[in-house]
Write a protein that holds these residues in place. Structure first.
Motif, mmCIF file in Angstrom:
data_model
loop_
_atom_site.group_PDB
_atom_site.id
_atom_site.type_symbol
_atom_site.label_atom_id
_atom_site.label_comp_id
_atom_site.label_asym_id
_atom_site.label_seq_id
_atom_site.Cartn_x
_atom_site.Cartn_y
_atom_site.Cartn_z
ATOM 1 N N ALA A 9 7.433 0.248 3.349
ATOM 2 C CA ALA A 9 7.940 -0.507 4.488
ATOM 3 C C ALA A 9 8.069 0.364 5.712
ATOM 4 O O ALA A 9 7.838 -0.064 6.844
ATOM 5 C CB ALA A 9 9.294 -1.128 4.134
ATOM 6 N N ILE A 10 8.433 1.653 5.526
ATOM 7 C CA ILE A 10 8.576 2.563 6.663
ATOM 8 C C ILE A 10 7.241 2.736 7.371
ATOM 9 O O ILE A 10 7.153 2.686 8.601
ATOM 10 C CB ILE A 10 9.084 3.943 6.172
ATOM 11 N N SER A 11 6.197 2.938 6.591
ATOM 12 C CA SER A 11 4.885 3.156 7.195
ATOM 13 C C SER A 11 4.507 1.992 8.080
ATOM 14 O O SER A 11 4.003 2.162 9.186
ATOM 15 C CB SER A 11 3.814 3.320 6.104
ATOM 16 N N LEU A 12 4.740 0.783 7.568
ATOM 17 C CA LEU A 12 4.391 -0.418 8.321
ATOM 18 C C LEU A 12 5.176 -0.496 9.610
ATOM 19 O O LEU A 12 4.642 -0.783 10.675
ATOM 20 C CB LEU A 12 4.657 -1.646 7.440
ATOM 21 N N LEU A 13 6.488 -0.257 9.530
ATOM 22 C CA LEU A 13 7.303 -0.449 10.715
ATOM 23 C C LEU A 13 7.230 0.686 11.706
ATOM 24 O O LEU A 13 7.436 0.489 12.899
ATOM 25 C CB LEU A 13 8.737 -0.734 10.307
ATOM 26 N N ALA A 46 -14.875 -7.732 5.305
ATOM 27 C CA ALA A 46 -14.864 -6.645 4.336
ATOM 28 C C ALA A 46 -13.868 -5.561 4.710
ATOM 29 O O ALA A 46 -13.472 -4.755 3.876
ATOM 30 C CB ALA A 46 -16.260 -6.040 4.213
ATOM 31 N N ALA A 47 -13.454 -5.482 5.970
ATOM 32 C CA ALA A 47 -12.537 -4.440 6.409
ATOM 33 C C ALA A 47 -11.135 -4.746 5.888
ATOM 34 O O ALA A 47 -10.616 -5.847 6.081
ATOM 35 C CB ALA A 47 -12.519 -4.360 7.936
ATOM 36 N N PRO A 48 -10.484 -3.793 5.207
ATOM 37 C CA PRO A 48 -9.134 -4.039 4.693
ATOM 38 C C PRO A 48 -8.127 -4.138 5.830
ATOM 39 O O PRO A 48 -8.270 -3.480 6.860
ATOM 40 C CB PRO A 48 -8.857 -2.821 3.811
ATOM 41 N N SER A 49 -7.109 -4.951 5.633
ATOM 42 C CA SER A 49 -6.054 -5.086 6.622
ATOM 43 C C SER A 49 -5.115 -3.887 6.540
ATOM 44 O O SER A 49 -5.141 -3.117 5.571
ATOM 45 C CB SER A 49 -5.262 -6.369 6.380
ATOM 46 N N THR A 50 -4.270 -3.727 7.573
ATOM 47 C CA THR A 50 -3.287 -2.640 7.570
ATOM 48 C C THR A 50 -2.375 -2.750 6.366
ATOM 49 O O THR A 50 -2.068 -1.746 5.709
ATOM 50 C CB THR A 50 -2.453 -2.684 8.869
ATOM 51 N N GLU A 51 -1.959 -3.972 6.055
ATOM 52 C CA GLU A 51 -1.065 -4.151 4.905
ATOM 53 C C GLU A 51 -1.752 -3.737 3.607
ATOM 54 O O GLU A 51 -1.131 -3.112 2.738
ATOM 55 C CB GLU A 51 -0.615 -5.603 4.821
ATOM 56 N N GLN A 52 -3.026 -4.072 3.469
ATOM 57 C CA GLN A 52 -3.759 -3.685 2.262
ATOM 58 C C GLN A 52 -3.873 -2.166 2.150
ATOM 59 O O GLN A 52 -3.749 -1.593 1.063
ATOM 60 C CB GLN A 52 -5.151 -4.324 2.267
ATOM 61 N N ILE A 53 -4.110 -1.512 3.292
ATOM 62 C CA ILE A 53 -4.209 -0.046 3.274
ATOM 63 C C ILE A 53 -2.870 0.565 2.872
ATOM 64 O O ILE A 53 -2.803 1.481 2.027
ATOM 65 C CB ILE A 53 -4.656 0.491 4.646
ATOM 66 N N ILE A 54 -1.774 0.052 3.469
ATOM 67 C CA ILE A 54 -0.452 0.577 3.143
ATOM 68 C C ILE A 54 -0.137 0.357 1.669
ATOM 69 O O ILE A 54 0.362 1.260 0.980
ATOM 70 C CB ILE A 54 0.614 -0.086 4.036
ATOM 71 N N ASP A 61 0.974 10.050 -0.780
ATOM 72 C CA ASP A 61 0.443 9.674 0.529
ATOM 73 C C ASP A 61 1.570 9.241 1.466
ATOM 74 O O ASP A 61 1.588 9.580 2.647
ATOM 75 C CB ASP A 61 -0.551 8.512 0.391
ATOM 76 N N LEU A 62 2.511 8.486 0.942
ATOM 77 C CA LEU A 62 3.606 7.993 1.768
ATOM 78 C C LEU A 62 4.480 9.145 2.262
ATOM 79 O O LEU A 62 4.853 9.201 3.433
ATOM 80 C CB LEU A 62 4.441 6.987 0.980
ATOM 81 N N GLN A 63 4.802 10.077 1.372
ATOM 82 C CA GLN A 63 5.605 11.231 1.771
ATOM 83 C C GLN A 63 4.858 12.072 2.803
ATOM 84 O O GLN A 63 5.439 12.518 3.797
ATOM 85 C CB GLN A 63 5.951 12.077 0.542
ATOM 86 N N ALA A 64 3.558 12.254 2.571
ATOM 87 C CA ALA A 64 2.765 13.056 3.505
ATOM 88 C C ALA A 64 2.671 12.376 4.867
ATOM 89 O O ALA A 64 2.725 13.026 5.917
ATOM 90 C CB ALA A 64 1.364 13.289 2.930
ATOM 91 N N ALA A 65 2.553 11.027 4.886
ATOM 92 C CA ALA A 65 2.430 10.305 6.145
ATOM 93 C C ALA A 65 3.662 10.496 7.017
ATOM 94 O O ALA A 65 3.566 10.752 8.224
ATOM 95 C CB ALA A 65 2.196 8.814 5.869
ATOM 96 N N VAL A 66 4.851 10.399 6.431
ATOM 97 C CA VAL A 66 6.079 10.569 7.202
ATOM 98 C C VAL A 66 6.230 12.013 7.650
ATOM 99 O O VAL A 66 6.637 12.288 8.792
ATOM 100 C CB VAL A 66 7.297 10.110 6.379
#
Length: 370
Positions: A9-13, A46-54, A61-66
């Motif tokens: 949820a953090i990544s999205l927001l 065919a392109a994935p949405s942002t939600e699908q990528i998240i 990956d999530l820890q590295a992104a933040v």
């Protein structure tokens, strides 16, 4: 410390909250970049949405992104633990709209539905019940109407749950018992945190036995969803309309230090066949669209006008055999002024869902006779 189970949820927001200040770095080329021109996607679909990528990101990956955001963002001072926690809560509210709500106070909590009970008979043999709010007063009204139907030649029933929603599942079970076989399990209210299961079963014979059609939409919530699902399971009822709210849950209101309330889904309904209703709701067998605003207006007016004006066309002159013999046409012979006035008249809203239900009942009756 940041709770990494909520990092999705953090990544999205963070993207939604921070992109307005500065563009975030991205390894995926946009459609306007040179890389995108050189290597276009096979097709837009065919392109994935942002939600699908998240959703595809793992914990690392999530820890590295933040961590990368904290070290590389142009304004790192805004990435405080408070902002990250706020983004986490906002993201969870977005991702779990029926399971988590933030209320300003107990006084600001949404009140239970107060929709009244309503009933009608169509074509002298099709009963129509709109239970409205699932409370004891409406339950008594439904008892009376079903007893009245039993003395008449009512062989089909339309149960309109488009104004029925409650978190009181014990009362919802009482409504369901009027239509489900005696001795059958209706549903279980499961509370995983407390390791509690509260089963509900029918302990009486149904008050109506015959063809049943159910109407449902986004205003069908909580107990209304349970009744719809049980009628489909035990009465083979056809559900017409739109997908229900997906809120067949019991909520706990948890106070925050500021006095605000965190409303959390703490128990959920499990049907007799083992299926949950949260968060997907009940999907219709026959989808029919009707704007919610139109439906609510129809329901408000039905108390004084009945439902018939919103299903059947009002009378107007028609060409008939007598007119043919006389060489006239009532459709053309009305005064021009009257014709112009009629063309400017605002047509009343039509309950396309109820109309479809009546069509289905009539068709099934014709089929059964043959």
């Amino acid at each position: 410390m940041l709770n990494w189970t909520a990092a999705t949820a953090i990544s999205l927001l963070l993207a939604a909250n921070l992109l307005g200040q500065s563009p975030a770095p991205s390894s995926a080329p946009t459609t306007n970049s040179p890389a995108a021109v050189k290597s276009p996607a096979p097709s837009p679909s065919a392109a994935p949405s942002t939600e699908q990528i998240i959703n595809s990101l793992g914990e690392s990956d999530l820890q590295a992104a933040v961590a990368l955001l904290k070290n590389n963002f142009t304004n790192p001072e805004v990435l405080t633990d408070t902002e990250l926690n706020r983004a986490t809560l906002t993201g969870l509210l977005v991702r779990m709209p029926g399971g988590l709500m933030l209320l300003p106070s107990h006084e600001g909590a949404a009140a239970e539905s107060t929709a009244p009970f309503y009933s009608e008979v169509f074509e002298e043999h099709i009963g129509y019940l709109r239970p409205g709010a699932l409370n004891s007063a409406n339950l008594k009204e439904m008892d009376k109407r079903l007893q009245d139907f039993a003395t008449k030649k009512i062989n089909a029933l339309i149960v309109d749950l488009r104004a029925s929603g409650t978190g009181d599942f014990a009362t919802a079970a009482e409504f369901a018992k009027h239509f489900c076989p005696k001795g059958k399990p209706l549903f279980t209210l499961r509370k995983p945190a407390a390791r509690q299961d509260r089963p509900f079963s029918s302990d009486r014979d149904p008050a109506f036995q015959g063809l049943v059609v159910v109407l449902a939409d986004i205003d069908t919530a909580g107990g209304g969803e349970v009744i719809a699902a049980d009628l489909r399971l035990y009465d083979k009822a056809l559900i017409i309309g739109q997908t229900t709210a997906g809120r067949a849950v019991e909520y706990s209101d948890l106070p925050l230090p500021s006095g605000k309330i965190l409303r959390v889904a703490s128990a959920e309904v499990i049907l007799a066949d083992g299926q949950p209703l949260f968060p997907g709701g009940v999907k219709p067998d026959l989808p029919v669209e009707l704007p919610v605003a139109d439906k609510r207006q129809i329901f408000r007016l039905s108390g004084e006008k009945g439902m018939s004006p919103f299903v059947y066309e009002t009378g107007r002159p028609h060409l008939n055999e007598a007119a043919l013999v006389a060489g006239t046409n009532p459709e053309l012979d009305i005064p021009d002024t009257q014709r112009r006035n009629r063309s400017h008249e605002k047509q009343p809203a039509r309950d396309s869902v109820l109309q479809r239900a009546l069509d289905v009942v009539t068709s099934l009756e014709i089929y059964q006779k043959h």
